[in-house]
Scaffold this motif. Structure first.
Motif, PDB file in Angstrom:
ATOM      1  N   MET A 146       0.841  -1.195   0.000  1.00 30.82           N
ATOM      2  CA  MET A 146       0.000   0.000   0.000  1.00 30.82           C
ATOM      3  C   MET A 146       0.878   1.248   0.000  1.00 30.82           C
ATOM      4  O   MET A 146       1.808   1.375   0.799  1.00 30.82           O
ATOM      5  N   SER A 147       0.595   2.157  -0.906  1.00 32.47           N
ATOM      6  CA  SER A 147       1.389   3.382  -0.987  1.00 32.47           C
ATOM      7  C   SER A 147       1.213   4.217   0.281  1.00 32.47           C
ATOM      8  O   SER A 147       0.147   4.227   0.905  1.00 32.47           O
ATOM      9  N   ASP A 148       2.289   4.920   0.660  1.00 34.41           N
ATOM     10  CA  ASP A 148       2.280   5.680   1.909  1.00 34.41           C
ATOM     11  C   ASP A 148       1.191   6.747   1.946  1.00 34.41           C
ATOM     12  O   ASP A 148       0.688   7.086   3.025  1.00 34.41           O
ATOM     13  N   ASN A 149       0.815   7.276   0.785  1.00 33.86           N
ATOM     14  CA  ASN A 149      -0.167   8.363   0.794  1.00 33.86           C
ATOM     15  C   ASN A 149      -1.533   7.920   1.309  1.00 33.86           C
ATOM     16  O   ASN A 149      -2.373   8.761   1.641  1.00 33.86           O
ATOM     17  N   ALA A 150      -1.754   6.604   1.410  1.00 33.45           N
ATOM     18  CA  ALA A 150      -3.022   6.103   1.939  1.00 33.45           C
ATOM     19  C   ALA A 150      -2.949   5.767   3.422  1.00 33.45           C
ATOM     20  O   ALA A 150      -3.980   5.508   4.049  1.00 33.45           O
ATOM     21  N   THR A 151      -1.743   5.771   3.991  1.00 31.32           N
ATOM     22  CA  THR A 151      -1.579   5.269   5.356  1.00 31.32           C
ATOM     23  C   THR A 151      -0.951   6.279   6.311  1.00 31.32           C
ATOM     24  O   THR A 151      -0.745   5.967   7.484  1.00 31.32           O
ATOM     25  N   VAL A 152      -0.657   7.488   5.826  1.00 26.71           N
ATOM     26  CA  VAL A 152       0.045   8.487   6.642  1.00 26.71           C
ATOM     27  C   VAL A 152      -0.820   9.732   6.795  1.00 26.71           C
ATOM     28  O   VAL A 152      -1.424  10.205   5.831  1.00 26.71           O
ATOM     29  N   TRP A 153      -0.877  10.262   8.015  1.00 29.50           N
ATOM     30  CA  TRP A 153      -1.588  11.514   8.265  1.00 29.50           C
ATOM     31  C   TRP A 153      -0.919  12.241   9.425  1.00 29.50           C
ATOM     32  O   TRP A 153      -0.118  11.669  10.161  1.00 29.50           O
ATOM     33  N   THR A 154      -1.259  13.526   9.590  1.00 32.30           N
ATOM     34  CA  THR A 154      -0.618  14.363  10.600  1.00 32.30           C
ATOM     35  C   THR A 154      -1.661  15.109  11.420  1.00 32.30           C
ATOM     36  O   THR A 154      -2.645  15.622  10.875  1.00 32.30           O
ATOM     37  N   TYR A 155      -1.437  15.156  12.739  1.00 34.24           N
ATOM     38  CA  TYR A 155      -2.259  15.959  13.645  1.00 34.24           C
ATOM     39  C   TYR A 155      -1.424  17.101  14.223  1.00 34.24           C
ATOM     40  O   TYR A 155      -0.225  16.943  14.485  1.00 34.24           O
ATOM     41  N   LYS A 156      -2.089  18.238  14.446  1.00 35.44           N
ATOM     42  CA  LYS A 156      -1.473  19.354  15.153  1.00 35.44           C
ATOM     43  C   LYS A 156      -2.526  20.015  16.025  1.00 35.44           C
ATOM     44  O   LYS A 156      -3.510  20.563  15.524  1.00 35.44           O
ATOM     45  N   ALA A 157      -2.320  19.934  17.342  1.00 35.69           N
ATOM     46  CA  ALA A 157      -3.247  20.555  18.281  1.00 35.69           C
ATOM     47  C   ALA A 157      -2.811  21.982  18.567  1.00 35.69           C
ATOM     48  O   ALA A 157      -1.617  22.289  18.657  1.00 35.69           O
ATOM     49  N   SER A 158      -3.805  22.862  18.691  1.00 35.87           N
ATOM     50  CA  SER A 158      -3.541  24.257  19.045  1.00 35.87           C
ATOM     51  C   SER A 158      -4.705  24.752  19.884  1.00 35.87           C
ATOM     52  O   SER A 158      -5.822  24.920  19.379  1.00 35.87           O
ATOM     53  N   GLY A 159      -4.451  24.947  21.167  1.00 38.26           N
ATOM     54  CA  GLY A 159      -5.531  25.360  22.051  1.00 38.26           C
ATOM     55  C   GLY A 159      -6.621  24.309  22.091  1.00 38.26           C
ATOM     56  O   GLY A 159      -6.369  23.139  22.379  1.00 38.26           O
ATOM     57  N   ASP A 160      -7.850  24.714  21.751  1.00 39.08           N
ATOM     58  CA  ASP A 160      -8.973  23.779  21.785  1.00 39.08           C
ATOM     59  C   ASP A 160      -9.331  23.280  20.392  1.00 39.08           C
ATOM     60  O   ASP A 160     -10.454  22.854  20.143  1.00 39.08           O
ATOM     61  N   GLU A 161      -8.363  23.325  19.463  1.00 45.55           N
ATOM     62  CA  GLU A 161      -8.602  22.878  18.094  1.00 45.55           C
ATOM     63  C   GLU A 161      -7.600  21.805  17.679  1.00 45.55           C
ATOM     64  O   GLU A 161      -6.474  21.767  18.167  1.00 45.55           O
ATOM     65  N   MET A 162      -8.036  20.953  16.746  1.00 47.41           N
ATOM     66  CA  MET A 162      -7.162  19.950  16.154  1.00 47.41           C
ATOM     67  C   MET A 162      -7.193  20.109  14.641  1.00 47.41           C
ATOM     68  O   MET A 162      -8.266  20.190  14.037  1.00 47.41           O
ATOM     69  N   THR A 163      -6.001  20.152  14.038  1.00 50.58           N
ATOM     70  CA  THR A 163      -5.889  20.180  12.583  1.00 50.58           C
ATOM     71  C   THR A 163      -5.353  18.841  12.104  1.00 50.58           C
ATOM     72  O   THR A 163      -4.378  18.318  12.656  1.00 50.58           O
ATOM     73  N   MET A 164      -6.006  18.286  11.085  1.00 47.06           N
ATOM     74  CA  MET A 164      -5.594  17.020  10.491  1.00 47.06           C
ATOM     75  C   MET A 164      -5.304  17.250   9.018  1.00 47.06           C
ATOM     76  O   MET A 164      -6.063  17.927   8.324  1.00 47.06           O
ATOM     77  N   THR A 165      -4.184  16.697   8.537  1.00 37.19           N
ATOM     78  CA  THR A 165      -3.847  16.775   7.118  1.00 37.19           C
ATOM     79  C   THR A 165      -3.378  15.407   6.641  1.00 37.19           C
ATOM     80  O   THR A 165      -2.813  14.622   7.409  1.00 37.19           O
ATOM     81  N   THR A 166      -3.626  15.120   5.358  1.00 41.95           N
ATOM     82  CA  THR A 166      -3.184  13.866   4.759  1.00 41.95           C
ATOM     83  C   THR A 166      -2.332  14.154   3.530  1.00 41.95           C
ATOM     84  O   THR A 166      -2.326  15.268   2.998  1.00 41.95           O
ATOM     85  N   GLN A 167      -1.638  13.125   3.048  1.00 41.49           N
ATOM     86  CA  GLN A 167      -0.808  13.269   1.858  1.00 41.49           C
ATOM     87  C   GLN A 167      -1.631  13.288   0.577  1.00 41.49           C
ATOM     88  O   GLN A 167      -1.107  13.588  -0.493  1.00 41.49           O
TER      89      GLN A 167
END
Length: 247
Positions: A146-167
């Motif tokens: 399985m290519s990495d772009n389907a299995t990798v993601w990133t979280y970044k918390a800031s205060g009371d918010e969460m940002t999620m991004t994928t490849q």
């Protein structure tokens, strides 16, 4: 509120060797020049003559072409707005009990590289008499390469918010109180709600036009390096479990 360095912060990758695939099988019928995907959501029936056949209700594609190569092999090509977004092959073993499949899927990559891989499924039930050997019920048991772009993601918390991004171009920024927030870059998920349970568990609820279609749960281990994942697919009534490792 989460601290800047929450347990979730960072880039995570699914360990495909740990995936516990759903027990509920996929169900197909190929007979008399017609192909039916009974387990698709929604199900569809198309001519199996290799030409583009329109289907409705699927956010990632609007036509399907099924080419019967021979008694044990088929090829599928999906398009959206006339553009190829997915190509796959299915090959059934000589004893009829194992299906090997490959896929090349750009239906949800926002113009980036496709998601690719190959896998294996085991027959759960046979199709009706006279149908192609592809017919019947199949349970996925393995996916490899399985290519990495389907299995990798990133979280970044800031205060009371969460940002999620994928490849593959999906992202959201959501309050951690369960308030609905828009999902960007995914035609099948229009919004999400996110909440945390304690310091180590995150629950993301995926919605399409206001209807809940899936629930993702992540629990980070005490060492902060690994996590247990589960995804409850509400459309297909299937649950997938796996482990992830922080990169």
């Amino acid at each position: 509120m989460l601290a800047a360095q929450s347990a979730f912060d960072g880039t995570w990758k699914v360990n495909m060797n740990t995936v516990d695939f759903p027990k509920k099988p996929d169900v197909f019928l190929l007979q008399n020049g017609t192909y039916e995907c009974k387990s698709c959501t929604p199900p569809y029936v198309v001519k199996a003559d290799g030409t583009d056949q329109p289907v409705t209700g699927h956010p990632y594609y609007d036509s399907v072409a099924i080419k019967v190569v021979d008694d044990h092999n088929i090829e599928e090509t999906d398009k959206k707005d006339g553009k190829v977004v997915s190509a796959s092959t299915s090959t059934v073993s000589s004893d009829g009990n194992t299906m090997l499949f490959t896929f090349n899927d750009s239906s949800n990559t926002n113009g980036g590289p496709p998601v690719t891989g190959q896998g294996e499924a085991t027959r759960v039930a046979k199709g009706p008499a006279g149908s192609n050997v592809v017919s019947g019920s199949w349970r996925t048991t393995k996916i490899e390469g399985m290519s990495d772009n389907a299995t990798v993601w990133t979280y970044k918390a800031s205060g009371d918010e969460m940002t999620m991004t994928t490849q593959t171009g999906q992202s959201y920024t959501a309050k951690l109180n369960g308030a609905e927030a828009p999902m960007k870059g995914d035609p099948g998920v229009t919004s999400v709600s996110v909440k945390t349970i304690g310091k180590d568990t995150l629950v993301e609820t995926d919605m399409r036009d206001g209807k809940v279609i899936g629930v993702f749960k992540m629990t980070v281990a005490a060492d902060g390096k690994t996590a247990k994942l589960s995804f409850d697919d509400k459309l297909q009534n299937r649950t997938t479990n796996s482990d992830a490792t922080k990169q």
